[in-house]
Design an enzyme around this catalytic site. Structure first.
Site, PDB file in Angstrom:
ATOM      1  N   CYS A  86       0.865  -1.187   0.000  1.00 36.85           N
ATOM      2  CA  CYS A  86       0.000   0.000   0.000  1.00 36.85           C
ATOM      3  C   CYS A  86       0.897   1.231   0.000  1.00 36.85           C
ATOM      4  O   CYS A  86       1.795   1.329   0.833  1.00 36.85           O
ATOM      5  CB  CYS A  86      -0.866   0.061   1.248  1.00 36.85           C
ATOM      6  SG  CYS A  86      -1.259  -1.528   1.969  1.00 36.85           S
ATOM      7  N   GLU A 148      -7.568   9.018   1.888  1.00 36.43           N
ATOM      8  CA  GLU A 148      -7.114   8.620   0.556  1.00 36.43           C
ATOM      9  C   GLU A 148      -8.281   8.193  -0.327  1.00 36.43           C
ATOM     10  O   GLU A 148      -9.285   7.671   0.162  1.00 36.43           O
ATOM     11  CB  GLU A 148      -6.177   7.399   0.654  1.00 36.43           C
ATOM     12  CG  GLU A 148      -4.980   7.596   1.541  1.00 36.43           C
ATOM     13  CD  GLU A 148      -4.087   6.360   1.610  1.00 36.43           C
ATOM     14  OE1 GLU A 148      -2.863   6.558   1.757  1.00 36.43           O
ATOM     15  OE2 GLU A 148      -4.593   5.220   1.541  1.00 36.43           O
TER      16      GLU A 148
END
Length: 227
Positions: A86, A148
């Site tokens: 990630c 995000e």
């Protein structure tokens, strides 16, 4: 911007805070760039600062999912178990390119090498499948957090691993059943998961996993799932 005492933080991770992330609006339209540091401060997140990110789910040819445990040196969510990789595309010409999310996929190739030591040629962008996007917000602690729009990327192949211990504490391939056991451990507080991995595991992951040969039905580049 607030003064943060970085002396207590890992030097290698502090260097990465200078990287320039891509600032976006809630429709994932680019509105500028800001340091990784400023993107991950809760007080900026509370003002609405939002950046572009990705989450890679890499499966081997036995359909086992590669998980990692984030190193204790990580500034956000240290020691948490999470999906394969990630991170964030950076505000540079290579990774800003939006057609077919090629910039995000190049960023994933870069970070798979940086974190897991997977040779770049083993994960070319054209072998990284972009499914959909997820918008979420989460605090790591009183100072740091995430906000995000996360591009969900799938890779299916056997790869060579040589993880960076500054990034990764441990890693393992798991079956669906083994992941369910891990999720139960997290529910009991025995281990910690990253919030985005928890969200994806709860809402999407198992139906995607059941259909690894038919992922096209889940490809949706229009919708942003608000979690």
């Amino acid at each position: 911007m607030p003064e943060i005492d970085t002396d207590k933080l890992d030097a290698q991770q502090v260097q990465l805070l200078a990287e320039m992330c891509i600032l976006i609006d809630e429709e994932d339209r680019r509105v500028g760039a800001e340091t990784k540091r400023n993107c991950h401060l809760n007080e900026n997140i509370d003002r609405g600062l939002l950046h572009r990110a990705f989450s890679v789910f890499l499966f081997n040819t036995e359909n086992k999912l590669l998980l990692q445990q984030r190193s204790d040196a990580k500034i956000t969510f240290p020691g948490c178990f999470t999906n394969t990789c990630c991170s964030h595309p950076l505000s540079n010409p290579q990774e800003l390119e939006e057609k077919e999310a090629i910039g995000v996929r190049r960023a994933a190739q870069r970070r798979l090498k940086a974190e897991l030591g997977i040779p770049m040629e083993e994960v070319p962008p054209e072998e990284i499948d972009y499914l959909t996007r997820i918008h979420y917000k989460a605090q790591s602690d009183g100072i740091w957090g995430e906000h995000e729009i996360d591009y969900i990327l799938f890779v299916r192949k056997n790869v060579t691993l040589n993880p960076d211990p500054n990034e990764i504490k441990s890693y393992c391939y798991v079956t669906k059943e083994e992941l369910k056991e891990l999720l139960e451990k997290a529910a009991c507080g025995e281990i910690k998961l990253t919030p985005w991995f928890q969200i994806i595991a709860d809402s999407f992951l198992f139906k995607w996993w059941d259909n690894l040969n038919h992922l096209n039905q889940f490809v949706d580049h229009e919708k942003i799932h608000r979690m």
